[in-house]
Design an enzyme around this catalytic site. Structure first.
Site, mmCIF file in Angstrom:
data_model
loop_
_atom_site.group_PDB
_atom_site.id
_atom_site.type_symbol
_atom_site.label_atom_id
_atom_site.label_comp_id
_atom_site.label_asym_id
_atom_site.label_seq_id
_atom_site.Cartn_x
_atom_site.Cartn_y
_atom_site.Cartn_z
ATOM 1 N N GLU A 520 0.812 -1.209 0.000
ATOM 2 C CA GLU A 520 0.000 0.000 0.000
ATOM 3 C C GLU A 520 0.853 1.270 0.000
ATOM 4 O OE1 GLU A 520 -0.743 -2.742 1.624
ATOM 5 O OE2 GLU A 520 -2.675 -3.234 0.753
ATOM 6 N N HIS A 587 -12.985 -6.212 7.124
ATOM 7 C CA HIS A 587 -13.635 -5.834 5.863
ATOM 8 C C HIS A 587 -14.899 -5.023 6.130
ATOM 9 C CE1 HIS A 587 -11.119 -9.247 4.622
ATOM 10 N NE2 HIS A 587 -11.065 -8.649 3.468
#
Ligand SMILES: Cc1ncc(C[n+]2csc(CCOP(=O)(O)OP(=O)(O)O)c2C)c(N)n1
Length: 799
Positions: A520, A587
């Protein structure tokens, strides 16, 4: 591999060498004087580049127009050698001169040693960077320069490989530009260093990075920092071979000018021509004055080490080498050294004079007013005398004096008081400009100034999955502008995990829609670096929950870039991600409180569906503010009508939308919560409670026209609902409406926030129900509010 070739001594070589010697001497003198200035109290803190001069001068010889530097606080000699740092500017930064003409690197906003070039003109337009020597704006966290370094190099890759970009000659000469990196050997212990070097090896990005190895990270020795005590040894597995891509790794002593020149010549060639990343481990450097002005290195370096450092001081070794080669005489070198001393002192004096003159002028104006006021108000004379006696006054001294005097004069209606208040008001505006401006773009390229275009629908507008609406928006964007590209994990071949980009790699090619590895920091770094270089990246973080890996780079680099360069650089990258509810602890994240507080300087958008998201993408792509777009993770398959003008319609930022009109209570929300709140509102209606539901749409900026307070004027009740932790973004919205918009005036009931539980979301439908706000909870809390106000009409349900 070491590369040492003989430098043939010619007249030209002599001139170049002596120019370099002059630069290293001037740089050293600047460091010595800088430290003294701090100890004299003329600056707050100093960190200097002494001990690294020769390697930097050698490296700078290979820096060409169009190249980019991403380095750190030791790089003064490099910056001087490429002509982007004068001695006067060096001291202007040390003193924190707030004038961008005097201190172009940060306009006094960054501490000394944090360099940058101004890439954007006054109108907000990008300069022709291909013709300039460019430097990123340095930041202090160790290794934080790495992500954007990759971005600069990746842009070269794109400019070379993607033919559609070849016409952009102002930005690149077909990708021939190198990204020059610099980092200390201890900082190379950071995860970002390894992440970025790995990414550079994988994508073969033209990074030429030097590790300046002086053996210590402040006091901790390299053996405690790096495996085998050597970054080049630790990185040996990255070395390319005949059959495998990788890095080219060199080692060279930092005091050996000749070896440094030949090493960098070899490094530049392979990096620029072949786009092979190169690591140059520059060993045996020193730090004559220690780490910074905060302490002395005698505390942790042995006598032997200190003796070695004195003998192997790079400037001294360069001097010895020049004499050995016979390139110059002792007398010639002494003349250069004397000149360097003079130049450093002259630069320092000029910087101080310019810095102090501005402060003095403002202070003298105030002193004249205070003298006048002293005639009529007791105590003011003492304030004026005290101010006049301050040695090396700062602006804050005058402010304190003015405001203390204003207090004493509160009951006085004289002309002197008026003048004092005018002076305070005038300097308040000036100081706002000096210290508080440019958090966001202030030019015509501001996202707030982008023209809004309404979505158009016709009878033929098809009903599609939300993700298809987005894809049509992206397709239009890629068609419209070759600078737009998307990258991220699973973005290329499968068109992202929710298929918002499906098929687009086939259509536009792998340089426009690209897969990346799972890193990331590197994804965001590519976005930032490419955006600074004039491209329009959409860099994807697969799920909002994983933004934390990149949050440091987003917060420390991206969010404050415009501020810390006072508009001298911009990075209009869009960070695309998806969040709010789906499943489980990793999530279903919606940590918007964390995000908006970390990312002031970035637009934070929380659209409730894909059409709204598309409208925001179109707005952002027309403007230059960086943005984080959080799409609703559970909404890609919901049906939405495709606007006929999906590529053109553009939604304004900071403009909430009223989703439902009501008179009893205002519920302010955003994102995936909109649907839940709307369902709760329908239930409430059945019990006679009419809730007005407002989708704020963007958290940064927040309701720029203060429209929400108008709803509260009508309803007298305010509920702020989201999926963040208690006290997170719901509290932020409450503060914005009740305090900023003066909403508290109109409240008939206590304000309420509804948020998730203070833990992560448990897995499964029940986990979601009991962790995140649900329809029943919203119903009950709103009902309870009404019940408290009108118990007869709304008797308590649970008593
Ligand atoms: C993330 C982070 N942690 C700690 C620091 C404090 N710090 C500043 S410089 C430094 C040592 C860096 O040493 P090195 O990378 O070898 O560079 P040098 O200063 O020796 O050139 C430390 C620990 C910081 N700036 N950033």
């Amino acid at each position: 591999m070491t590369a040492k070739e003989n430098v043939v001594v010619s007249k030209n070589v002599k001139k170049e060498v002596l120019t370099d010697y002059r630069i290293v001497c001037e740089s050293r003198e600047a460091s010595l004087l800088g430290r003294k200035e701090v100890f004299m109290g003329k600056a707050k803190f100093g960190i200097f580049g002494d001990g690294k001069e020769v390697a930097q001068a050698a490296k700078a010889r290979f820096f060409r127009p169009g190249d980019f530097r991403s380095g750190y606080y030791r790089d003064q000699t490099f910056m001087m050698a490429i002509g982007e740092l004068t001695i006067q500017q060096y001291f202007a930064q040390l003193y924190a001169h707030t004038d961008a003409d005097a201190e172009p690197h940060s306009a006094g906003r960054s501490m000394n040693g944090h360099y940058a070039t101004r890439m954007v003109n006054e109108q907000g337009e990008l300069k022709a960077l291909a013709n300039l020597k460019n430097s990123a704006s340095d930041i202090s966290p160790t290794a934080a320069q790495m992500p954007r370094l990759l971005g600069f190099a990746y842009a070269s890759k794109l400019f070379r490989e993607n033919k559609e970009l070849h016409p952009f000659t102002d930005l690149s000469r077909r990708g021939n530009e190198i990204a020059f990196g610099m980092i200390g050997e201890a900082s190379a212990s950071e995860g970002l260093f390894f992440e970025i070097m790995n990414a550079a090896g994988v994508i073969q990005a033209p990074i030429l990075i030097s590790v300046w190895d002086d053996g210590y990270g402040i006091s901790v020795p390299v053996e405690a920092q790096t495996t085998k005590g050597s970054i080049s040894k630790a990185m040996a597995g990255f070395q390319r071979t005949q059959n495998e891509n990788g890095l080219e790794i060199f080692t060279v002593p930092g005091w050996d000018y000749e070896a440094l020149c030949s090493t960098y010549a070899a490094a530049e060639k392979v990096c620029r021509e072949e786009h092979v990343p190169v690591l140059v481990h520059v060993e045996e450097l020193t730090q004559p004055q220690g780490h910074s002005t905060s302490g002395s290195h005698e505390r942790y370096k042995s006598k032997d080490r200190l003796q070695w450092e004195a003998a192997y001081d790079c400037n001294l070794k360069m001097r010895e080498w020049i004499l050995e080669t016979g390139m110059a005489s002792e007398t010639e070198l002494e003349a250069i050294e004397a000149d360097a001393k003079k130049a450093a002192k002259a630069g320092k004096d000029a910087a101080w004079k310019a810095f102090a003159a501005e402060i003095e002028a403002e202070q003298n104006e105030l002193l004249a007013i205070l003298e006048e006021a002293a005639a009529e108000t007791e105590g003011v004379l003492e304030i004026a005398e005290q101010l006049a006696s301050v040695i090396n006054p700062m602006r804050l001294d005058a402010q304190k004096a003015a405001r203390t005097a204003a207090r004493l004069m509160v009951n006085n209606q004289s002309a002197a008081r008026r003048k004092l208040l005018d002076w305070i008001a005038k300097t308040e505006v000036l100081n706002r400009g000096r210290f508080n401006s440019h958090l966001y773009n202030e030019t015509k390229f501001s996202a707030l100034k982008a023209e809004a275009v309404a979505a158009q629908y016709s009878e033929d507008s098809p009903l599609l999955d939300g993700r298809e609406v987005l894809r049509e928006c992206f397709r239009a964007a890629f068609t419209r502008d070759p600078r737009v590209f998307a990258l991220g994990e699973d973005v290329g071949k499968i068109g992202d995990v929710n298929q918002g980009l499906s098929g687009l790699q086939n259509e536009f090619g792998k340089w426009r829609v690209s897969d990346t590895g799972i890193r990331e920091g590197a994804i965001v770094g590519k976005g930032i670096g490419c955006a600074i270089r004039g491209l329009r990246p959409i860099a994807e973080i697969q799920y909002l929950d994983y933004i934390y890996y990149a949050l440091m780079t987003l917060a420390d680099d991206l969010a404050c870039l415009h501020y810390r360069t006072k508009g001298g650089q911009k990075a209009p990258v869009i960070i695309r991600t998806r969040g709010h509810r789906l499943e489980g602890i990793f999530h279903a994240g919606s940590p918007l409180g964390t995000i908006i507080n970390a990312l002031r300087g970035v637009m934070v958008l929380v659209p409730r569906n894909m059409t709204q998201a598309a409208g925001f993408y179109n707005t952002l792509l027309k403007s230059d503010d960086p943005a984080l777009m959080i799409e609703c993770l559970n909404a890609y398959r919901l049906k939405e009508r495709l606007p006929d003008n999906v590529g053109e319609f553009a939604l304004p930022l900071g403009v909430p939308e009223t989703l439902r009109v009501g008179e009893d209570v205002t519920i302010v929300t955003y994102g995936a919560m909109c649907r839940i709140v709307m369902t709760a509102a329908e239930e409430l209606e059945k019990f006679g409670i009419r809730a007005e539901v407002i989708d704020v749409q963007t958290l940064l900026p927040f309701d720029v026209h203060h429209s929400i307070v108008k709803s509260i004027q009508k309803t007298g009740r305010a509920v702020f609902a989201d999926e963040d932790m208690p006290g997170g973004a719901s509290a932020y919205m409450m503060q914005q409406v009740l305090e900023e918009q003066d909403g508290y005036h109109y409240l008939d009931s206590k304000p309420v926030t509804i948020s998730a539980k203070p833990h992560r979301t448990a897995y499964g439908s029940d986990g979601d129900y009991f962790s995140k706000p649900n329809v029943e909870e919203i119903f009950d809390k709103v009902y309870a509010l009404m019940s408290e106000a009108q118990p007869e009409r709304f008797p308590p349900i649970y008593q």
